[in-house]
Each structure stands twice: as C-alpha cells, then as structure tokens.
Design an enzyme around this catalytic site. Structure first.
Site, short mmCIF file in Angstrom:
data_model
loop_
_atom_site.label_atom_id
_atom_site.label_comp_id
_atom_site.label_asym_id
_atom_site.label_seq_id
_atom_site.Cartn_x
_atom_site.Cartn_y
_atom_site.Cartn_z
N ASP A 66 51.93 37.80 38.95
CA ASP A 66 51.35 39.14 38.80
C ASP A 66 52.44 40.20 38.70
O ASP A 66 52.27 41.21 38.02
CB ASP A 66 50.42 39.45 39.97
CG ASP A 66 48.98 39.04 39.69
OD1 ASP A 66 48.54 39.20 38.53
OD2 ASP A 66 48.30 38.56 40.60
N GLU A 97 47.05 44.82 37.73
CA GLU A 97 47.95 43.71 38.03
C GLU A 97 48.82 44.04 39.25
O GLU A 97 49.14 43.16 40.06
CB GLU A 97 48.83 43.38 36.82
CG GLU A 97 48.09 42.86 35.61
CD GLU A 97 47.46 41.48 35.81
OE1 GLU A 97 47.69 40.86 36.86
OE2 GLU A 97 46.72 41.04 34.91
N HIS A 100 46.63 43.48 42.20
CA HIS A 100 46.54 42.04 42.48
C HIS A 100 47.77 41.58 43.28
O HIS A 100 47.63 40.87 44.29
CB HIS A 100 46.46 41.24 41.19
CG HIS A 100 45.27 41.56 40.35
ND1 HIS A 100 45.10 41.05 39.07
CD2 HIS A 100 44.17 42.32 40.59
CE1 HIS A 100 43.96 41.51 38.57
NE2 HIS A 100 43.38 42.27 39.47
N TYR A 104 47.99 40.07 47.58
CA TYR A 104 48.53 38.87 48.21
C TYR A 104 49.38 39.23 49.42
O TYR A 104 49.38 38.50 50.42
CB TYR A 104 49.34 38.05 47.20
CG TYR A 104 48.51 37.57 46.04
CD1 TYR A 104 47.40 36.76 46.24
CD2 TYR A 104 48.80 37.96 44.74
CE1 TYR A 104 46.62 36.33 45.18
CE2 TYR A 104 48.02 37.53 43.66
CZ TYR A 104 46.93 36.73 43.89
OH TYR A 104 46.15 36.30 42.85
N GLU A 157 47.26 34.83 31.99
CA GLU A 157 46.03 35.31 32.62
C GLU A 157 44.98 34.21 32.74
O GLU A 157 44.25 34.16 33.74
CB GLU A 157 45.43 36.46 31.79
CG GLU A 157 46.35 37.66 31.58
CD GLU A 157 46.14 38.73 32.63
OE1 GLU A 157 45.37 38.49 33.56
OE2 GLU A 157 46.72 39.81 32.50
N GLU A 191 40.81 39.29 35.60
CA GLU A 191 41.59 38.47 34.67
C GLU A 191 40.73 37.98 33.50
O GLU A 191 41.22 37.81 32.39
CB GLU A 191 42.21 37.27 35.39
CG GLU A 191 43.10 37.60 36.58
CD GLU A 191 44.36 38.39 36.22
OE1 GLU A 191 44.44 38.93 35.12
OE2 GLU A 191 45.25 38.47 37.08
N HIS A 194 40.82 40.82 31.13
CA HIS A 194 42.16 40.96 30.56
C HIS A 194 42.40 39.89 29.49
O HIS A 194 42.90 40.19 28.39
CB HIS A 194 43.23 40.80 31.65
CG HIS A 194 43.14 41.82 32.74
ND1 HIS A 194 43.96 41.81 33.85
CD2 HIS A 194 42.33 42.90 32.90
CE1 HIS A 194 43.66 42.81 34.64
NE2 HIS A 194 42.68 43.49 34.09
#
Length: 318
Positions: A66, A97, A100, A104, A157, A191, A194
C-alpha cells in the site's frame, strides 16, 4: 508555464465513468479510527505463536505494498490522465491507499508491542520475495509506458494483495478477529473499485492500439503475470507452509489473478474459479460491513452497509 489554468467542471464530463467512480469512492469513505480493534484482543491472546506470526507478516507485507501504491503508483498514473476528472479520482485513490497503509499500523498498535512492531517492519524491509514484487511493480511505475503502468496497478490491487487478504478472511469465517477483518473488508471494497476503474482506463488505451501493438502488449502482460505468480508461490509457501494453508492460498491467488486479467479486458490464465476457493474465505469477500456505533450510526459501516463495490459490468466498454 501554462498559458492559463483550466478549472475542473464536473458539469461537463468527457467520461461519465469518472463521475460514477468518484461518487462510489466518496460514498465508501471510511477511517480506521472508527473501528474498535481492541475488541479483538481476547481472540488474539488465544492465537498460537505460528498463527500470530502469519497475521503479523501478511499485514506487514500489505503495508509495504500500500505504501508503494500511495507514494509512487498513483503519482505515476497521474502523468498519463485522459481527463481532468480522472486526476481527481486518482487523488481520491491515492489518499485511500494511505488510509489503508495507516490502518495496518492501527492493527499493529492494538495487537503488538513496540518491539514486535519494529521486528515486523524490519521483516518487510528484508524479505526477498516481498521486496521483489514491490520493486518489480515500482520499476514499471518508474519506466513503463502509460498502459504498462496501469497493468502494474491492476495486478497489485487485484492480485498481489490477496496473499495477505486470505488470512483475515479465513479468521473472520471462523469468528475470530472480526474487527480486524472489517478493516480488510473495507479495504477490499475500495480495491475492487480501484482495480476495475484503472482496468477500464487501460482498456480505453488498449483499444487505440493496432493489432500488432495489442499482441505485443498482451504477451508482455502474461509474461509479467507469470513472473509475479512464480514469486508469489515462493512468498506464499514462506508465509503459510508452517500452518498448512499454502495450497488453499495459491488457489485464491490464481482466482484473483484471473480477476485482474478480466479487469484489463483479457482472457483468464488459470483454471481456478470461485468454486475452487475455500468457501469460508469467499464468504468473507462480501463487501457489506458491520456497524458497531449504534449511536452516531457511523461505525465501520458508515451508513453504507448496502453499498457495494462497482461491478465489472459498470466498466464494460461497448
């Protein structure tokens, strides 16, 4: 210097898909801070060490990919836009992105100690299979043609992320790490849009090539996929052999590689279909999200439990 600046006019569209995608992405907006990840701690404390290691490493790998997409991928695609509105859509994708990648870290800060987090990121910097695919994609972003860059983005992606997505979807199917999985489902929903949008833009450019150019580019695409898949096999065995999941993950990967090719308007390569994928994992791909915030009604569902990612048919080129 430009002779003049042209204001973007959303009331005058060159491509209606730009507006439809913008609206879909903004409807789907979310942030990781609204999801109660700490509710998963009870599950996490019961995980065996080898299962914890898999979770940590797949999320480390997803963070790295990402980061590539947010720092280099969208910047690269913006150099070859067809419309002003496409740039706006890519700006949105680039921001998400980054969301994203940050998500994490929110997972890590909830489940792991600072020392463990440092070890996870050090692993991402040194794992040769993970670094290979990041560098392969980034190399195309830096030196590829406009259409090659779109292929790299779609493969990232719609294919390369999925060796990591398998893990949280598996645990969701077994009623574990439900809030972690909700983040993954939100990412999957993004995603999906995308990949189909950038694949659609690829198809527009591909149709403008003559037959010889199309044949040459198609051969390059399949060669790239073979190369990436060969590396992904090694990465998958490295991650999953200890827990015995490698074969099932590879089936999932081949299925998603075919989806990536379909986003590009090309024929699938592998025989694997949705019927071959672990049904527990396939059920987790559903883009519907739960809602944990009953007061404000903006939990991780963000009032969008009925919003689904755009389907392939939305991007059909007549």
């Amino acid at each position: 210097m430009k002779d003049y600046y042209q204001a973007i006019n959303w009331n005058k569209l060159e491509d209606q898909i730009d507006k439809a995608t913008w609206e879909k992405l903004t409807e789907q907006f979310w942030l990781d801070t609204r999801i109660p990840l700490s509710n998963d701690l009870a599950d996490w404390r019961k995980f065996a060490p080898e299962h914890k290691k898999v979770v940590e490493r797949v999320f480390g790998g997803l963070t790295l990919l990402d980061t590539v997409q947010s720092e280099d991928g969208m910047d690269s695609l913006m150099k070859d836009i067809r419309t002003q509105h496409e740039r706006a859509v890519l700006n949105n994708i680039q921001f998400m992105e980054s969301v994203h990648a940050k998500s994490y870290s929110s997972i890590f800060s909830t489940l792991n100690t600072p020392k463990e987090i440092e070890e996870i990121f050090e692993w991402t910097h040194t794992n040769k299979y993970l670094q290979y695919k990041a560098q392969k994609i980034d190399g195309i972003y830096r030196t590829g043609t406009p259409l090659e860059k779109k292929v790299a983005s779609v493969f990232l992606e719609t294919f390369l992320f999925y060796s990591g997505f398998y893990t949280p979807l598996y645990w969701l199917g077994h009623n574990k790490l439900a809030n972690v999985a909700e983040i993954i489902k939100l990412i999957l929903r993004d995603e999906s849009v995308h990949g189909t949008y950038i694949g659609y833009k690829f198809q527009l450019g591909f149709r403008e090539l003559n037959q010889e150019e199309q044949d040459k580019l198609s051969a390059w695409i399949y060669d790239l996929l073979y190369d990436l898949y060969a590396n992904e096999e090694k990465y998958t065995h490295y991650l999953y052999d200890e827990v015995g999941w490698a074969d099932k993950v590879l089936t999932f990967l081949r299925y998603n590689a075919n989806k990536a090719l379909m986003n590009l308007g090309l024929d699938p390569l592998f025989p694997d279909t949705a019927d071959d994928v672990d049904p527990v994992v396939m059920n987790g791909i559903s883009t519907t999200t739960s809602n944990h915030d009953f007061f404000s009604q903006v939990g991780n569902g963000y009032l969008l439990g009925d919003v689904e990612a755009m389907s392939d048919e939305d991007y059909n080129i007549k």
